[in-house]
Design a protein around this motif. Structure first.
Motif, mmCIF file in Angstrom:
data_model
loop_
_atom_site.group_PDB
_atom_site.id
_atom_site.type_symbol
_atom_site.label_atom_id
_atom_site.label_comp_id
_atom_site.label_asym_id
_atom_site.label_seq_id
_atom_site.Cartn_x
_atom_site.Cartn_y
_atom_site.Cartn_z
ATOM 1 N N ALA A 8 74.091 47.757 41.278
ATOM 2 C CA ALA A 8 74.526 46.314 40.892
ATOM 3 C C ALA A 8 76.085 46.235 40.990
ATOM 4 C CB ALA A 8 74.119 46.015 39.372
ATOM 5 N N LYS A 60 77.540 42.943 40.714
ATOM 6 C CA LYS A 60 77.877 41.563 40.442
ATOM 7 C C LYS A 60 79.139 41.576 39.554
ATOM 8 C CE LYS A 60 74.736 42.067 36.492
ATOM 9 N NZ LYS A 60 73.217 42.149 36.238
ATOM 10 N N TYR A 70 81.329 44.815 37.802
ATOM 11 C CA TYR A 70 81.575 44.730 36.297
ATOM 12 C C TYR A 70 83.171 44.951 35.886
ATOM 13 C CZ TYR A 70 76.637 45.853 35.982
ATOM 14 O OH TYR A 70 75.321 45.828 35.664
ATOM 15 N N LEU A 82 70.984 37.890 43.348
ATOM 16 C CA LEU A 82 70.138 37.738 42.136
ATOM 17 C C LEU A 82 69.967 36.570 41.696
ATOM 18 C CD1 LEU A 82 71.721 40.940 40.224
ATOM 19 C CD2 LEU A 82 69.393 40.844 41.259
ATOM 20 N N MET A 105 61.644 37.812 42.254
ATOM 21 C CA MET A 105 61.853 38.352 40.749
ATOM 22 C C MET A 105 60.410 37.998 40.076
ATOM 23 S SD MET A 105 63.266 40.029 38.303
ATOM 24 C CE MET A 105 64.940 40.354 38.827
ATOM 25 N N HIS A 143 62.670 42.892 35.423
ATOM 26 C CA HIS A 143 63.723 43.238 34.732
ATOM 27 C C HIS A 143 63.380 43.650 33.285
ATOM 28 C CE1 HIS A 143 68.036 43.793 34.087
ATOM 29 N NE2 HIS A 143 68.220 42.888 33.421
ATOM 30 N N ASN A 175 66.844 49.048 35.399
ATOM 31 C CA ASN A 175 68.284 49.095 35.247
ATOM 32 C C ASN A 175 68.845 50.444 34.921
ATOM 33 O OD1 ASN A 175 67.645 49.078 32.877
ATOM 34 N ND2 ASN A 175 68.927 47.348 32.237
ATOM 35 N N SER A 176 69.885 50.648 34.729
ATOM 36 C CA SER A 176 70.377 52.051 34.340
ATOM 37 C C SER A 176 69.536 52.700 33.113
ATOM 38 C CB SER A 176 71.925 52.115 33.668
ATOM 39 O OG SER A 176 72.667 51.347 34.802
ATOM 40 N N ARG A 202 67.859 50.142 40.040
ATOM 41 C CA ARG A 202 69.170 48.974 40.113
ATOM 42 C C ARG A 202 69.966 49.318 39.109
ATOM 43 N NH1 ARG A 202 64.882 45.109 39.864
ATOM 44 N NH2 ARG A 202 65.782 44.990 37.631
ATOM 45 N N PRO A 203 70.478 50.595 38.912
ATOM 46 C CA PRO A 203 71.700 50.826 38.002
ATOM 47 C C PRO A 203 72.775 49.993 38.317
ATOM 48 C CG PRO A 203 71.562 52.695 39.627
ATOM 49 C CD PRO A 203 70.326 51.717 39.861
ATOM 50 N N GLY A 204 73.510 49.710 37.122
ATOM 51 C CA GLY A 204 74.932 49.079 36.995
ATOM 52 C C GLY A 204 75.742 49.785 36.130
ATOM 53 N N LEU A 205 75.627 49.403 34.939
ATOM 54 C CA LEU A 205 76.485 50.027 34.073
ATOM 55 C C LEU A 205 76.571 51.550 33.892
ATOM 56 C CD1 LEU A 205 77.908 49.464 31.025
ATOM 57 C CD2 LEU A 205 75.862 50.149 29.748
ATOM 58 N N TYR A 244 78.953 46.567 28.402
ATOM 59 C CA TYR A 244 79.216 45.588 29.489
ATOM 60 C C TYR A 244 80.470 44.630 29.341
ATOM 61 C CZ TYR A 244 74.236 46.821 30.247
ATOM 62 O OH TYR A 244 73.056 47.593 30.510
HETATM 63 C C1 LIG Z 1 72.808 43.620 36.186
HETATM 64 C C2 LIG Z 1 71.428 43.989 36.606
HETATM 65 C C3 LIG Z 1 70.936 45.144 36.620
HETATM 66 C C4 LIG Z 1 72.008 46.411 36.330
HETATM 67 O O1 LIG Z 1 71.787 46.618 34.894
HETATM 68 P P1 LIG Z 1 72.585 47.632 34.256
HETATM 69 O O2 LIG Z 1 72.037 47.563 32.701
HETATM 70 O O3 LIG Z 1 74.010 47.393 34.077
HETATM 71 O O4 LIG Z 1 72.145 48.985 34.831
HETATM 72 C C5 LIG Z 1 69.752 45.497 37.096
HETATM 73 N N1 LIG Z 1 68.942 44.348 37.537
HETATM 74 C C6 LIG Z 1 69.142 43.180 37.393
HETATM 75 C C7 LIG Z 1 68.472 41.939 37.581
HETATM 76 C C8 LIG Z 1 70.581 42.884 36.978
HETATM 77 O O5 LIG Z 1 70.851 41.530 36.751
#
Ligand SMILES: *Cc1c(COP(=O)(O)O)cnc(C)c1O
Length: 343
Positions: free
Chosen positions: A34, A36, A40, A82, A124, A153, A188-189, A204-207, A328
């Motif tokens: 992620a 977006k 971050y 997204l 989604m 999600h 997600n993470s 789909r990790p981000g944080l 975040y």
């Molecule tokens: C932002 C986002 C993520 C990443 O989430 P984290 O909690 O930061 O790992 C994954 N999936 C979707 C749909 C998101 O919007």
């Protein structure tokens, strides 16, 4: 630009890649990233470059404007949008064949089929969070779509005992089963941290990539270190106030360093009592209120001079626990005024 950067964000590219590998290894399936909100706050272009080199092939942004700002990713990498697609996104989408919308509503599905028949897209599906996605009973919308990945999600993945993640997982198993031949992605993470039953075909990790700790099982390497400079040093006598509201008063003679950083850089006033900076090898606290562009530090006893750099101890989980500002938000609020410097 002639002005030398007065603030810097020191970013550890090795740690970023190591964190991504940790998530992919733990998930046992490919990990997207992620990116977006400009990854971050870290800077999406540089993050994509580094994660592509580490092996990442899918990058998620929120909007077509973010996809445009990112530009074409290296190689055959794909960009997911997204927020999906509407008619107004048509010109942008037409110029970015590497980007795929994650379609969220029946209207978005209809618009995509009409504008780009046969072009790949993702979907989604809403499984309990009640945010974005088509209903589990609307999967017929996939008919006539060239669907690459179906997404869900998780709302509570980062609350270890919360039962809702399992409820959502079970619903998503049904969704994935109803769309054979389509890849499925839920975690997600924090979802990855919960275990491989959340992995499906893609995560789909981000944080967690950026040094956040979304779950007790995570072992992030820190990636981000904000640094600022001492503009002025002064000595204040016992009983003297510092800063707006005269909210801090010296209880002993004190050495005060004023640095060029403030809430306009994302360091909210509410964080003040919890921030620790490294000055002259010591951890030093904030003295008084954080201003828009200035913070006063009590550097009594620390070896630090005017013009010196001081580093913020940007311990995301600890700051979140102490202040209530989420990891975040701590990242996403990092201002554009920092020069982003990758090591
Ligand atoms: C932002 C986002 C993520 C990443 O989430 P984290 O909690 O930061 O790992 C994954 N999936 C979707 C749909 C998101 O919007």
């Amino acid at each position: 630009m002639l002005a030398s950067p007065a603030l810097r964000l020191v970013l550890d590219g090795e740690a970023l890649a190591a964190n991504w590998r940790w998530y992919q290894g733990r998930a046992g399936v490919p990990a997207a990233a992620a990116v977006k909100a400009d990854a971050y706050g870290l800077g999406a272009r540089e993050v994509v470059k580094r994660l592509f080199a580490a092996g990442c092939r899918t990058f998620a942004v929120s909007t077509w404007a973010e996809a445009e700002a990112l530009g074409r990713p290296p190689g055959e990498a794909a960009v997911l949008v997204l927020h999906g697609f509407c008619g107004a996104d048509m010109p942008a989408a037409a110029t970015m064949p590497w980007a795929r919308p994650v379609l969220n509503t029946p209207a978005q599905v209809g618009a995509w089929k009409a504008e780009f028949p046969g072009r790949p897209a993702d979907l989604m599906v809403e499984t309990g969070m009640n945010r974005l996605g088509v209903g589990v009973h609307e999967l017929g919308l996939a008919e006539g779509l060239r669907l690459v990945t179906v997404h869900g999600h998780l709302a509570t993945a980062d609350i270890p005992d919360h039962p809702m993640a399992e409820v959502q997982r079970v619903r998503f198993v049904q969704v994935a089963g109803a769309l054979p031949g389509v890849a499925a992605a839920l975690a997600n993470s924090a979802g990855v941290c919960r275990g491989r039953q959340f992995s499906f075909d893609l995560v789909r990790p981000g944080l967690g990539l950026y040094g956040g700790r979304p779950h007790p099982a995570a072992e992030p390497r820190p990636v981000v270190r904000p640094e600022a400079r001492v503009l002025q040093l002064r000595t204040v006598a016992e009983g003297e106030p510092v800063g707006y509201g005269a909210a801090w008063v010296a209880r002993r003679p004190a050495r005060i360093a004023t640095i060029n950083l403030g809430y306009a850089d994302g360091l909210l006033r509410a964080l003040g009592p919890h921030l620790r900076f490294r000055a002259g090898g010591r951890a030093v606290p904030v003295a008084g209120r954080i201003s828009m562009d200035l913070i006063a530090l009590d550097v009594t006893g620390a070896e630090v001079g005017e013009g010196d750099w001081v580093a913020l101890d940007f311990d995301l989980p600890q700051l979140e626990a102490a202040s209530g500002v989420s990891q975040y938000e701590l990242l996403a609020l990092l201002s554009r005024r920092y020069a982003r410097i990758w090591s």
